[in-house]
Design a protein around this motif. Sequence first.
Motif, PDB file in Angstrom:
ATOM      1  N   PHE A 106      -6.692   8.786  -8.712  1.00 46.00           N
ATOM      2  CA  PHE A 106      -5.974   7.756  -9.465  1.00 46.00           C
ATOM      3  C   PHE A 106      -5.688   8.245 -10.881  1.00 46.00           C
ATOM      4  O   PHE A 106      -6.256   9.227 -11.341  1.00 46.00           O
ATOM      5  CB  PHE A 106      -6.761   6.443  -9.497  1.00 46.00           C
ATOM      6  CG  PHE A 106      -8.156   6.568 -10.045  1.00 46.00           C
ATOM      7  CD1 PHE A 106      -8.424   6.299 -11.383  1.00 46.00           C
ATOM      8  CD2 PHE A 106      -9.212   6.961  -9.236  1.00 46.00           C
ATOM      9  CE1 PHE A 106      -9.706   6.425 -11.893  1.00 46.00           C
ATOM     10  CE2 PHE A 106     -10.504   7.080  -9.730  1.00 46.00           C
ATOM     11  CZ  PHE A 106     -10.746   6.805 -11.070  1.00 46.00           C
TER      12      PHE A 106
ATOM     13  N   ASP B  15      -0.961   0.496 -11.278  1.00 46.02           N
ATOM     14  CA  ASP B  15      -1.098   1.899 -10.921  1.00 46.02           C
ATOM     15  C   ASP B  15      -0.034   2.668 -11.699  1.00 46.02           C
ATOM     16  O   ASP B  15       1.146   2.503 -11.405  1.00 46.02           O
ATOM     17  CB  ASP B  15      -0.910   2.070  -9.420  1.00 46.02           C
ATOM     18  CG  ASP B  15      -1.146   3.483  -8.955  1.00 46.02           C
ATOM     19  OD1 ASP B  15      -1.745   4.260  -9.728  1.00 46.02           O
ATOM     20  OD2 ASP B  15      -0.738   3.819  -7.834  1.00 46.02           O
ATOM     21  N   PRO B  16      -0.409   3.418 -12.708  1.00 42.78           N
ATOM     22  CA  PRO B  16      -1.758   3.846 -13.087  1.00 42.78           C
ATOM     23  C   PRO B  16      -2.549   2.736 -13.796  1.00 42.78           C
ATOM     24  O   PRO B  16      -1.982   1.811 -14.361  1.00 42.78           O
ATOM     25  CB  PRO B  16      -1.505   5.012 -14.039  1.00 42.78           C
ATOM     26  CG  PRO B  16      -0.151   4.776 -14.600  1.00 42.78           C
ATOM     27  CD  PRO B  16       0.623   4.057 -13.532  1.00 42.78           C
ATOM     28  N   MET B  17      -3.880   2.894 -13.732  1.00 42.93           N
ATOM     29  CA  MET B  17      -4.799   1.969 -14.385  1.00 42.93           C
ATOM     30  C   MET B  17      -4.604   2.062 -15.896  1.00 42.93           C
ATOM     31  O   MET B  17      -4.434   3.148 -16.434  1.00 42.93           O
ATOM     32  CB  MET B  17      -6.238   2.374 -14.020  1.00 42.93           C
ATOM     33  CG  MET B  17      -7.307   1.484 -14.575  1.00 42.93           C
ATOM     34  SD  MET B  17      -8.985   2.140 -14.304  1.00 42.93           S
ATOM     35  CE  MET B  17      -8.990   2.556 -12.597  1.00 42.93           C
TER      36      MET B  17
ATOM     37  N   SER C  81      -0.121   9.041  -8.227  1.00 45.28           N
ATOM     38  CA  SER C  81      -0.692   7.718  -8.374  1.00 45.28           C
ATOM     39  C   SER C  81      -1.848   7.579  -7.381  1.00 45.28           C
ATOM     40  O   SER C  81      -2.313   8.558  -6.822  1.00 45.28           O
ATOM     41  CB  SER C  81       0.389   6.676  -8.149  1.00 45.28           C
ATOM     42  OG  SER C  81       0.955   6.837  -6.864  1.00 45.28           O
ATOM     43  N   LEU C  82      -2.269   6.355  -7.150  1.00 49.14           N
ATOM     44  CA  LEU C  82      -3.432   6.109  -6.304  1.00 49.14           C
ATOM     45  C   LEU C  82      -3.249   6.667  -4.894  1.00 49.14           C
ATOM     46  O   LEU C  82      -2.217   6.465  -4.258  1.00 49.14           O
ATOM     47  CB  LEU C  82      -3.695   4.602  -6.214  1.00 49.14           C
ATOM     48  CG  LEU C  82      -4.799   4.188  -5.241  1.00 49.14           C
ATOM     49  CD1 LEU C  82      -6.153   4.619  -5.777  1.00 49.14           C
ATOM     50  CD2 LEU C  82      -4.762   2.702  -5.009  1.00 49.14           C
TER      51      LEU C  82
ATOM     52  N   THR D 163      -5.945  -0.958  -2.261  1.00 47.07           N
ATOM     53  CA  THR D 163      -4.870  -1.039  -3.248  1.00 47.07           C
ATOM     54  C   THR D 163      -5.466  -1.294  -4.623  1.00 47.07           C
ATOM     55  O   THR D 163      -6.539  -1.902  -4.744  1.00 47.07           O
ATOM     56  CB  THR D 163      -3.863  -2.166  -2.932  1.00 47.07           C
ATOM     57  OG1 THR D 163      -4.564  -3.413  -2.909  1.00 47.07           O
ATOM     58  CG2 THR D 163      -3.176  -1.934  -1.607  1.00 47.07           C
ATOM     59  N   MET D 164      -4.766  -0.836  -5.642  1.00 50.25           N
ATOM     60  CA  MET D 164      -5.175  -1.038  -7.024  1.00 50.25           C
ATOM     61  C   MET D 164      -3.926  -1.310  -7.849  1.00 50.25           C
ATOM     62  O   MET D 164      -2.922  -0.618  -7.703  1.00 50.25           O
ATOM     63  CB  MET D 164      -5.882   0.215  -7.557  1.00 50.25           C
ATOM     64  CG  MET D 164      -6.289   0.121  -9.012  1.00 50.25           C
ATOM     65  SD  MET D 164      -7.033   1.649  -9.633  1.00 50.25           S
ATOM     66  CE  MET D 164      -5.596   2.694  -9.821  1.00 50.25           C
ATOM     67  N   GLN D 165      -4.007  -2.323  -8.691  1.00 54.84           N
ATOM     68  CA  GLN D 165      -2.917  -2.658  -9.599  1.00 54.84           C
ATOM     69  C   GLN D 165      -3.480  -2.869 -10.987  1.00 54.84           C
ATOM     70  O   GLN D 165      -4.544  -3.460 -11.108  1.00 54.84           O
ATOM     71  CB  GLN D 165      -2.189  -3.929  -9.129  1.00 54.84           C
ATOM     72  CG  GLN D 165      -1.451  -3.768  -7.819  1.00 54.84           C
ATOM     73  CD  GLN D 165      -0.338  -2.754  -7.909  1.00 54.84           C
ATOM     74  OE1 GLN D 165       0.320  -2.634  -8.938  1.00 54.84           O
ATOM     75  NE2 GLN D 165      -0.130  -1.996  -6.846  1.00 54.84           N
TER      76      GLN D 165
END
Length: 160
Positions: free
Chosen positions: A156, A46-48, A23-24, A42-44
Motif C-alpha cells: 500500500f 488509496d493511497p492512505m 496502490s493497494l 479494500t482500503m479507502q
Amino acid sequence: MILPLNIILPVICLFYQIRTSNSLSWETCNDDEQYITLKNFTMQPDPMKIPGKISIAGSIYVNKSISLPKAEVVVHKKLLIWWKLPCVNTNCMYDLCKLLHLEPSCILHSGYFNFPLTTFEIAYKPLMSFWTSGEYSAKVQLKNNKMNIGCFEFHFSVEA
C-alpha cells in the motif's frame, strides 16, 4: 556527453521507484494449506493519507474451527530498497482475541466471515512527511500454537 555514475545511479533508482509504485494490493504469502484465507480486502482512501481517516473492509474463509490466532506483523518501507521498520511492541506479535474483544472463548468457527466497512482515525502528524510518504509492505502471519494457519502480504501507499 557522458554522465558520471554518481549521477546516473540515483536517477535510475528514482525512476525505478516511481515505475514500481502502486496502490493497494494483497496476496497469500505461502502455498501451504491455510486454515484462514483472505477472500477480499479494500482500503479507502488509496493511497492512505496521514493524518486522516482510513476505512477498511474484507472477508475471510475459515476452513476449520480454531481458536483465534495471534498475528505477527512485519512492515517494510521502500526507500530505494525495502527497509524493515521497528515493531510497535518488541516482538511484532498481536493477540487478536484482545484486539477484537472476543475473550473468553475466542473461537473462530468454520465458514465465511465478512468484516463490514470500519473507519479509523490516524491522528499522527509526521514531523517529516518525506520519510512517512511512500510505498509499504506488511506481512501478516497468523499463528496458533506456533503453527502457521494463514499468511497475507499487503502492499500500500501512504501520503503524509
